[in-house]
Design an enzyme around this catalytic site. Structure first.
Site, PDB file in Angstrom:
ATOM      1  N   GLU A  24       2.069  -5.813  13.758  1.00 51.78           N
ATOM      2  CA  GLU A  24       1.358  -5.539  14.950  1.00 51.78           C
ATOM      3  C   GLU A  24       0.997  -6.755  14.661  1.00 51.78           C
ATOM      4  O   GLU A  24       0.077  -7.035  15.345  1.00 51.78           O
ATOM      5  CB  GLU A  24      -0.061  -4.588  14.708  1.00 51.78           C
ATOM      6  CG  GLU A  24      -0.738  -3.878  15.406  1.00 51.78           C
ATOM      7  CD  GLU A  24      -1.852  -2.805  14.809  1.00 51.78           C
ATOM      8  OE1 GLU A  24      -2.085  -2.880  13.557  1.00 51.78           O
ATOM      9  OE2 GLU A  24      -3.337  -2.980  15.856  1.00 51.78           O
ATOM     10  N   ARG A  31       1.037  -1.153   0.676  1.00 56.69           N
ATOM     11  CA  ARG A  31      -0.347  -0.212  -0.140  1.00 56.69           C
ATOM     12  C   ARG A  31       1.058   1.488  -0.345  1.00 56.69           C
ATOM     13  O   ARG A  31      -0.245   2.172  -0.211  1.00 56.69           O
ATOM     14  CB  ARG A  31      -0.698  -0.322   1.070  1.00 56.69           C
ATOM     15  CG  ARG A  31      -1.993  -0.711   0.345  1.00 56.69           C
ATOM     16  CD  ARG A  31      -2.987  -1.315   1.517  1.00 56.69           C
ATOM     17  NE  ARG A  31      -2.893  -1.050   3.288  1.00 56.69           N
ATOM     18  CZ  ARG A  31      -2.138  -2.328   3.655  1.00 56.69           C
ATOM     19  NH1 ARG A  31      -2.573  -3.705   3.324  1.00 56.69           N
ATOM     20  NH2 ARG A  31      -1.976  -3.092   4.538  1.00 56.69           N
TER      21      ARG A  31
HETATM   22  P1  AMP Z   1       3.568  -1.883  12.489  1.00 59.77           P
HETATM   23  O1  AMP Z   1       4.841  -2.421  11.845  1.00 59.77           O
HETATM   24  O2  AMP Z   1       3.143  -2.119  13.557  1.00 59.77           O
HETATM   25  O3  AMP Z   1       3.906  -0.032  12.282  1.00 59.77           O
HETATM   26  O4  AMP Z   1       2.511  -2.222  10.845  1.00 59.77           O
HETATM   27  C1  AMP Z   1       2.524  -1.248  10.014  1.00 59.77           C
HETATM   28  C2  AMP Z   1       1.924  -1.599   8.653  1.00 59.77           C
HETATM   29  O5  AMP Z   1       1.545  -2.590   8.563  1.00 59.77           O
HETATM   30  C3  AMP Z   1       1.593  -0.595   7.528  1.00 59.77           C
HETATM   31  O6  AMP Z   1       2.375  -1.409   6.161  1.00 59.77           O
HETATM   32  C4  AMP Z   1       0.340  -1.194   7.405  1.00 59.77           C
HETATM   33  O7  AMP Z   1       0.327  -1.224   6.446  1.00 59.77           O
HETATM   34  C5  AMP Z   1      -0.251  -2.634   8.429  1.00 59.77           C
HETATM   35  N1  AMP Z   1      -1.315  -2.021   9.357  1.00 59.77           N
HETATM   36  C6  AMP Z   1      -0.527  -2.606  10.572  1.00 59.77           C
HETATM   37  N2  AMP Z   1      -1.920  -1.988  11.326  1.00 59.77           N
HETATM   38  C7  AMP Z   1      -2.915  -2.224  10.311  1.00 59.77           C
HETATM   39  C8  AMP Z   1      -3.886  -1.468  10.936  1.00 59.77           C
HETATM   40  N3  AMP Z   1      -4.831  -1.524  11.655  1.00 59.77           N
HETATM   41  N4  AMP Z   1      -4.688  -1.328   9.182  1.00 59.77           N
HETATM   42  C9  AMP Z   1      -3.755  -1.645   8.090  1.00 59.77           C
HETATM   43  N5  AMP Z   1      -3.371  -1.587   8.088  1.00 59.77           N
HETATM   44  C10 AMP Z   1      -2.427  -2.287   9.355  1.00 59.77           C
END
Ligand code: AMP
Length: 173
Positions: free
Chosen positions: A95, A58
């Site tokens: 996450e 994305r």
């Molecule tokens: P993080 O490493 O935890 O900051 O996760 C970020 C990545 O995971 C990004 O590439 C987001 O597209 C995806 N992501 C994590 N949580 C979500 C969420 N609640 N909704 C959409 N995409 C998410």
């Protein structure tokens, strides 16, 4: 224009307990798409960017539009096994799980001024891994730009050394 109205919450995707922020509903609307790009661009238009480094998949959408606007090159960071030439990789905690990302070793030249972009900042693990790779290759990170930030997950705390810009904030789930 309130861009939040164009973002759809999908509960329990891709795992139970995660509220997925679906941006396809924003992307398909020609006015909202343009507005989001304008708002993103306005955060970084003053920066002198050599490369926009964007994260699969994305991050590619606005990342490439921004690179063109900024007169910068575009560098994809991809999931394992997708990049064809010599590359480095970095593992990170998501996450919802553990994964790793890759970048071509010749994608960044020493001293390149880099803007990193992804669609969403959650815990910050993903972008932190990308920062490590960019710096390993000698790039200078001059900004990190997100469409959405989940403020309550405090991902920004992992990125204290960099200017972080976001256009849409969620203070709570
Ligand atoms: P993080 O490493 O935890 O900051 O996760 C970020 C990545 O995971 C990004 O590439 C987001 O597209 C995806 N992501 C994590 N949580 C979500 C969420 N609640 N909704 C959409 N995409 C998410």
């Amino acid at each position: 224009m309130d861009l939040k109205k164009f973002i759809r919450d999908i509960p329990d995707f891709p795992k139970k307990g995660i509220i997925f922020k679906d941006i396809t509903t924003l992307l398909k609307d020609k006015i909202a798409l343009k507005e989001a790009l304008e708002q993103l661009f306005s955060k970084v238009s003053g920066l002198n960017v050599d490369k926009v480094v964007a994260i699969e998949a994305r991050g590619f959408i606005f990342g490439s539009l921004l690179a063109e606007r900024l007169n910068a090159g575009f560098v994809p960071v991809r999931k394992p096994g997708k990049l064809p030439a010599e590359k480095i990789s970095e593992s990170y905690q998501l996450e919802y799980g553990i994964d790793s990302l890759e970048i071509h070793t010749d994608a960044i030249k020493k001293g390149d001024k880099v803007l990193i972009h992804d669609d969403l900042l959650a815990t910050g693990g993903t972008v932190q891994a990308v920062c490590k790779m960019v710096e390993k290759l000698g790039g200078e990170i001059i900004g990190i730009l997100f469409l959405i930030e989940l403020d309550f997950l405090k991902g920004r705390e992992k990125l204290k050394n960099y200017p972080v810009y976001t256009i849409i904030h969620y203070e709570s789930e």
